[in-house]
Design an enzyme around this catalytic site. Sequence first.
Site, PDB file in Angstrom:
ATOM      1  N   TYR A   1      -9.881 -15.994  -4.944  1.00 48.20           N
ATOM      2  CA  TYR A   1     -10.249 -16.412  -3.593  1.00 48.20           C
ATOM      3  C   TYR A   1     -11.515 -17.276  -3.621  1.00 48.20           C
ATOM      4  O   TYR A   1     -12.575 -16.867  -3.155  1.00 48.20           O
ATOM      5  CB  TYR A   1     -10.485 -15.188  -2.702  1.00 48.20           C
ATOM      6  CG  TYR A   1      -9.249 -14.401  -2.383  1.00 48.20           C
ATOM      7  CD1 TYR A   1      -8.298 -14.908  -1.496  1.00 48.20           C
ATOM      8  CD2 TYR A   1      -9.032 -13.156  -2.954  1.00 48.20           C
ATOM      9  CE1 TYR A   1      -7.151 -14.181  -1.191  1.00 48.20           C
ATOM     10  CE2 TYR A   1      -7.899 -12.421  -2.659  1.00 48.20           C
ATOM     11  CZ  TYR A   1      -6.959 -12.942  -1.774  1.00 48.20           C
ATOM     12  OH  TYR A   1      -5.824 -12.224  -1.481  1.00 48.20           O
TER      13      TYR A   1
ATOM     14  N   GLU B   1      -3.228 -11.471  -6.500  1.00 47.07           N
ATOM     15  CA  GLU B   1      -3.613 -11.995  -5.187  1.00 47.07           C
ATOM     16  C   GLU B   1      -4.206 -13.375  -5.352  1.00 47.07           C
ATOM     17  O   GLU B   1      -5.041 -13.605  -6.235  1.00 47.07           O
ATOM     18  CB  GLU B   1      -4.654 -11.102  -4.482  1.00 47.07           C
ATOM     19  CG  GLU B   1      -4.132  -9.802  -3.913  1.00 47.07           C
ATOM     20  CD  GLU B   1      -5.178  -9.115  -3.026  1.00 47.07           C
ATOM     21  OE1 GLU B   1      -5.972  -9.835  -2.371  1.00 47.07           O
ATOM     22  OE2 GLU B   1      -5.197  -7.875  -2.980  1.00 47.07           O
TER      23      GLU B   1
ATOM     24  N   ASN C   1      -7.033  -0.743  -4.901  1.00 47.79           N
ATOM     25  CA  ASN C   1      -7.114  -2.144  -4.519  1.00 47.79           C
ATOM     26  C   ASN C   1      -8.548  -2.623  -4.649  1.00 47.79           C
ATOM     27  O   ASN C   1      -9.449  -2.161  -3.941  1.00 47.79           O
ATOM     28  CB  ASN C   1      -6.648  -2.334  -3.076  1.00 47.79           C
ATOM     29  CG  ASN C   1      -6.891  -3.746  -2.577  1.00 47.79           C
ATOM     30  OD1 ASN C   1      -6.482  -4.716  -3.216  1.00 47.79           O
ATOM     31  ND2 ASN C   1      -7.586  -3.876  -1.453  1.00 47.79           N
ATOM     32  N   GLU C   2      -8.775  -3.541  -5.601  1.00 45.14           N
ATOM     33  CA  GLU C   2     -10.057  -4.208  -5.810  1.00 45.14           C
ATOM     34  C   GLU C   2     -11.236  -3.248  -5.998  1.00 45.14           C
ATOM     35  O   GLU C   2     -12.209  -3.266  -5.230  1.00 45.14           O
ATOM     36  CB  GLU C   2     -10.339  -5.174  -4.656  1.00 45.14           C
ATOM     37  CG  GLU C   2      -9.273  -6.260  -4.536  1.00 45.14           C
ATOM     38  CD  GLU C   2      -9.607  -7.342  -3.526  1.00 45.14           C
ATOM     39  OE1 GLU C   2      -9.067  -8.456  -3.638  1.00 45.14           O
ATOM     40  OE2 GLU C   2     -10.433  -7.078  -2.613  1.00 45.14           O
TER      41      GLU C   2
ATOM     42  N   TRP D   1       0.823  -1.206   0.000  1.00 50.37           N
ATOM     43  CA  TRP D   1       0.000   0.000   0.000  1.00 50.37           C
ATOM     44  C   TRP D   1       0.860   1.261   0.000  1.00 50.37           C
ATOM     45  O   TRP D   1       1.827   1.374   0.751  1.00 50.37           O
ATOM     46  CB  TRP D   1      -0.901   0.032   1.217  1.00 50.37           C
ATOM     47  CG  TRP D   1      -1.956  -0.998   1.417  1.00 50.37           C
ATOM     48  CD1 TRP D   1      -2.672  -1.173   2.573  1.00 50.37           C
ATOM     49  CD2 TRP D   1      -2.476  -1.975   0.501  1.00 50.37           C
ATOM     50  NE1 TRP D   1      -3.588  -2.194   2.419  1.00 50.37           N
ATOM     51  CE2 TRP D   1      -3.484  -2.701   1.154  1.00 50.37           C
ATOM     52  CE3 TRP D   1      -2.167  -2.307  -0.835  1.00 50.37           C
ATOM     53  CZ2 TRP D   1      -4.195  -3.732   0.538  1.00 50.37           C
ATOM     54  CZ3 TRP D   1      -2.873  -3.334  -1.447  1.00 50.37           C
ATOM     55  CH2 TRP D   1      -3.865  -4.028  -0.768  1.00 50.37           C
TER      56      TRP D   1
END
Length: 441
Positions: A280, A320, A204-205, A89
């Site tokens: 995920y 990820e 992020n996402e 980050w």
Amino acid sequence: MTNLHSILFLFSFFLFPQQQWCLQPLPAVEDGFVRTNGAQFTLKGAPFYANGFNAYWLMEVASNPCQRYKVTSAFREAVRSSLVIGRTWAFSDGGSNALQPSPGVYNENMFQGLDFVISEGGKFGVKLILSLVNNFNDYGGKDQYVQWAKELGQQMQNEDSFFTNPMVKSFFKDHIKTILTRRNTITGVLYKDDPTIMAWELMNEPRCLSDNSGATIQNWTSEMACYLKSIDGNHLLEVGLEGFYGTSLSQKNPNNLPHGTDFIANNQIPEVDFATVHSYPDQWLTNRDNYVQLDFLQQWIHDHIEDTQNILKKPVLFTEFGKSWRQPGYNVSQKDQLYNVVYSSIYRSARTGGVAVGGLFWQQLVQGMDSYKDGYEVILTEPSSTVSLIYQQSKKLSATHKRFIAKKRHKAPKAKRLMQTNWFRSGFRKKVYDRIIKLTL
């Protein structure tokens, strides 16, 4: 064309009368920046394939000089396992100890922590992906930007106003500029000029559940990508996408659900240099057994590699993936199976020069960081079958990168090889060539 190229071309028939000549492009600048060439990453002119890790905590921990040894340990342990891409980050918004406590106001201690991360990454040869804001509320996120604007009288519908409100977009552009033009207090190098940084990640996402069409994210990405590239032409840029498809292909998504993003359209924006995918299945398919989750994962990765290869024609990095030990019925073999599916799929593409360029597991910790454990952590100094798998697969992918480097060296330009022969080094032809060189100086 340079003067040297022009003169050499004119005299080429005299120097090498039996050679058939064609003009070749100038070689890529070998300056240490990761770049793209078609659907591949390149580093110093050769295709670049590598695995890596996520360690979102690096800046936060490094902001305390007494804790910086943990950052050093993370880089050292990663490189020993052939992990040379790190994602972390470059944001922390709102609150007394944040990087950006309020719009345009920065915590110098936290910024110096990020300086240390980049400096230390450079020492170990780790290329960094720096994410600029969070979609979620952790470390502030888009909701914090919306709250800042509300406090200044702006009318907001919901947190997705982050993508459309002019004041909020101005706040975020200011943050982009502040990060990119920061001069590292350790190295003295501007972030935008530092080859240790591999790429910027817009968010992020990102998700926008208030607009499943994907238009809101598309417009925002285009605007922010153009703005960032107007400041920094050295570094690669990616959106931070999880890989969710738009409404026309939502059947490829987990549970067929849209998320306001479009893997194809978002990554087709010209300023976006490569695609990203997260994986995920334990979160997305919570009521399914491990076999169903693995079947989904294999198809998910296959679809993204195929679509990137055939439609986007850009590199794709699996930024990820992981499996939590906190899930019911977990055992370590399930984690190993997931890692193996991801790594094996990447390697099958990479070994033939394909678009899949690497994978970054979530997340790396070092010893003594229990408060950061989230169920997905891997500590590379604690022996396990997962750690062995990471090492073996990353070593194998690194070997692929080294083969491409060796092939590049072997394929030296024909003229260069001729110049190294005794036939060229002696006699009238070399004298003519030397004279040509002098004329171009």
